[in-house]
Design a protein around this motif. Structure first.
Motif, mmCIF file in Angstrom:
data_model
loop_
_atom_site.group_PDB
_atom_site.id
_atom_site.type_symbol
_atom_site.label_atom_id
_atom_site.label_comp_id
_atom_site.label_asym_id
_atom_site.label_seq_id
_atom_site.Cartn_x
_atom_site.Cartn_y
_atom_site.Cartn_z
ATOM 1 N N TYR A 174 23.773 58.383 57.869
ATOM 2 C CA TYR A 174 23.613 57.822 56.529
ATOM 3 C C TYR A 174 23.204 56.354 56.607
ATOM 4 C CZ TYR A 174 24.561 56.105 51.853
ATOM 5 O OH TYR A 174 24.434 55.493 50.634
ATOM 6 N N LYS A 180 30.319 53.969 51.309
ATOM 7 C CA LYS A 180 29.841 55.335 51.086
ATOM 8 C C LYS A 180 29.726 56.080 52.412
ATOM 9 C CE LYS A 180 26.396 57.889 48.405
ATOM 10 N NZ LYS A 180 25.274 57.781 47.447
ATOM 11 N N GLN A 210 19.760 54.541 55.210
ATOM 12 C CA GLN A 210 19.792 53.445 54.244
ATOM 13 C C GLN A 210 19.175 52.166 54.793
ATOM 14 O OE1 GLN A 210 20.523 55.812 51.752
ATOM 15 N NE2 GLN A 210 21.001 53.841 50.852
ATOM 16 N N ASP A 251 29.289 50.550 47.572
ATOM 17 C CA ASP A 251 28.711 49.854 48.717
ATOM 18 C C ASP A 251 28.271 50.867 49.780
ATOM 19 O OD1 ASP A 251 28.848 47.056 50.407
ATOM 20 O OD2 ASP A 251 29.477 48.755 51.640
ATOM 21 N N ASP A 252 27.093 50.632 50.394
ATOM 22 C CA ASP A 252 26.571 51.576 51.392
ATOM 23 C C ASP A 252 27.554 51.834 52.518
ATOM 24 O OD1 ASP A 252 24.143 51.924 50.121
ATOM 25 O OD2 ASP A 252 23.113 50.359 51.258
ATOM 26 N N TYR A 300 22.612 61.406 48.204
ATOM 27 C CA TYR A 300 21.383 60.940 47.563
ATOM 28 C C TYR A 300 21.597 60.409 46.143
ATOM 29 C CZ TYR A 300 18.867 62.822 51.501
ATOM 30 O OH TYR A 300 18.405 63.050 52.782
ATOM 31 N N GLU A 301 22.808 60.454 45.675
ATOM 32 C CA GLU A 301 23.098 59.995 44.321
ATOM 33 C C GLU A 301 23.101 58.470 44.253
ATOM 34 O OE1 GLU A 301 27.278 59.841 42.781
ATOM 35 O OE2 GLU A 301 26.549 61.481 41.538
ATOM 36 N N ASP A 302 22.415 57.910 43.257
ATOM 37 C CA ASP A 302 22.475 56.464 43.027
ATOM 38 C C ASP A 302 23.855 56.124 42.487
ATOM 39 O OD1 ASP A 302 19.857 55.963 43.794
ATOM 40 O OD2 ASP A 302 19.058 56.309 41.782
ATOM 41 N N SER A 303 24.478 55.117 43.079
ATOM 42 C CA SER A 303 25.800 54.716 42.609
ATOM 43 C C SER A 303 26.012 53.246 42.938
ATOM 44 C CB SER A 303 26.894 55.562 43.280
ATOM 45 O OG SER A 303 26.989 55.257 44.657
ATOM 46 N N GLU A 304 27.084 52.712 42.411
ATOM 47 C CA GLU A 304 27.423 51.313 42.669
ATOM 48 C C GLU A 304 28.289 51.169 43.919
ATOM 49 O OE1 GLU A 304 29.230 49.827 39.134
ATOM 50 O OE2 GLU A 304 27.401 50.024 37.925
#
Length: 390
Positions: free
Chosen positions: A243, A214, A247, A210-211, A204-208
């Motif tokens: 996941y 991840k 998304q 790529d989905d 759930y962490e916002d990050s740069e």
């Protein structure tokens, strides 16, 4: 280390295998090389290895083509959350990878709605329920829901000694992955609640990141921790899909990712082994070999896995012009879901669809061929159809 020499090593194709890299550059200090990577090239993750260090990966060589995301984001002309063909192939492939006993006939039987009659069919039924569970966007990823997914999909069908204790989300003892030798030891069980909590936080962490990358990292980390006595690989692949669904990559449910893994199964396991071997040299868990495996053998193989935009647009145009009846719309959605790009006969479609006369099925096939949505191939006196993908 000289900058030019470092750059030469970094760009070498053996950079994913530190042992080979050492052979190739015998004058190099591999420890110094990995320290330089750590100081400026590795991307650290909020996921810990067994000693509490951050996992890392090389972002410069783990780039996912936009075409892969486009395939997985392309909306499906189906009222079903999960493609029937994709579900069947996902079950078949994930069971094949894990060497779980099953038959294709049993998979077809259970997916058609019949009740399981033996242990093998019960496991298929469990996997079906699990895939349906992750296909519902309302089912958020939490430690409780991961436990629920595991129990309904795998845990309920294990022998007593491999089951989780009441009130335990994870195993209560050590576990080893054994091949010709012990290849991996799971995380000490006492640390699993903390590490799994960190995994959910990472999800759930916002990050740069790529989905798609991840999702592969989640997949890797589940298998790395090995939180269960059995079924870790299946759960890792389910978590990967789950996941992507969360998304918004709804077409991930129409592409059996495990089928691509099964086709390159040796590379899949070799990637895990390479991570372990590199860690023994560098002292760091670098997930790059697994990510590169997944990018090259799964994500970048997805082109053509689903109907093209032109095919989808042609159907929508025919629908908007009143050229398609409700029954034909249902048949088209069923064909996309049940057959994907594989061939089918009108007799097979009549049997599988189960809610249309043969004359209706025949008329549908001929009409959709004229619309350019289906193509036909003649085999002697028999004709088979398939969705036109170009």
């Amino acid at each position: 280390m000289d900058a030019a020499f470092f750059t030469k090593m970094l760009s070498d194709k053996s950079v994913l295998d530190l042992r080979k890299l050492g052979y190739k550059f015998p004058k190099a200090d591999i420890k110094e090389f990995t320290e330089l990577l750590k100081n400026g090239f590795y991307h650290s993750l909020p996921l810990k290895d067994f000693s509490g260090q951050d996992l890392v990966y090389l972002s410069n060589i783990t780039q996912v083509n936009l075409s892969a995301a486009k395939v997985l984001l392309t909306p499906q002309n189906s009222t079903q959350l999960y493609g029937v063909k994709a579900m069947a192939e996902e079950i078949i492939s994930t069971f094949t990878i894990e060497q779980v006993d099953f038959t294709r006939d049993s998979v077809r039987k259970i997916l058609s709605g019949l009740a399981p009659t033996d242990e093998s069919e019960s496991r298929i039924f469990g996997m079906k329920k699990g895939l349906e569970f992750i296909s519902d966007p309302a089912n958020q990823i939490t430690e409780e829901s991961i436990y629920h997914l595991y129990e309904m999909t795998i845990g309920a069908y294990l022998p007593e000694e491999d089951r989780l204790l009441p009130g335990h989300f994870y195993r209560h003892d050590s576990v080893y992955v054994v091949g010709a030798k012990v290849e991996h030891t799971g995380l000490p069980w006492q640390a699993l609640p903390e590490r799994m909590g960190e995994l959910v936080a990472f999800i759930y962490e916002d990050s740069e990141i790529d989905d798609l990358l991840k999702a592969a990292l989640i997949h890797f980390y589940m298998a790395f921790l090995h939180p269960y006595f059995d079924g870790n690989g299946r759960m890792a692949r389910l978590m990967h899909l789950w996941y992507l669904v969360q998304q918004g990559y709804s077409s991930a449910l129409f592409v059996p990712l495990s089928e691509y893994i099964n086709k390159s199964c040796k590379g899949y396991y070799n990637a895990y082994t390479l991570v372990e071997e590199n860690a023994a040299i560098s002292g760091m868990v670098d997930a790059t070999p697994f990510l590169v495996y997944f990018i090259e053998n799964v994500y970048h193989k997805l082109n053509g896995a689903l109907p093209t935009t032109q095919t989808t647009a042609a159907f929508q145009e025919a629908l908007s012009h009143g050229q398609v009846t409700e029954k034909e719309k249902s048949l088209w959605e069923f064909v996309l879901s049940a057959y994907g790009d594989t061939e089918f006969s009108t007799k097979q479609l009549e049997k599988d669809f189960g809610n249309a006369a043969y004359a209706t099925i025949r008329s549908f096939a001929l009409k959709f061929e004229k619309l350019g949505l289906l193509k036909s191939t003649r085999y002697g006196n028999r004709v088979k159809y398939a969705v036109r993908v170009c």
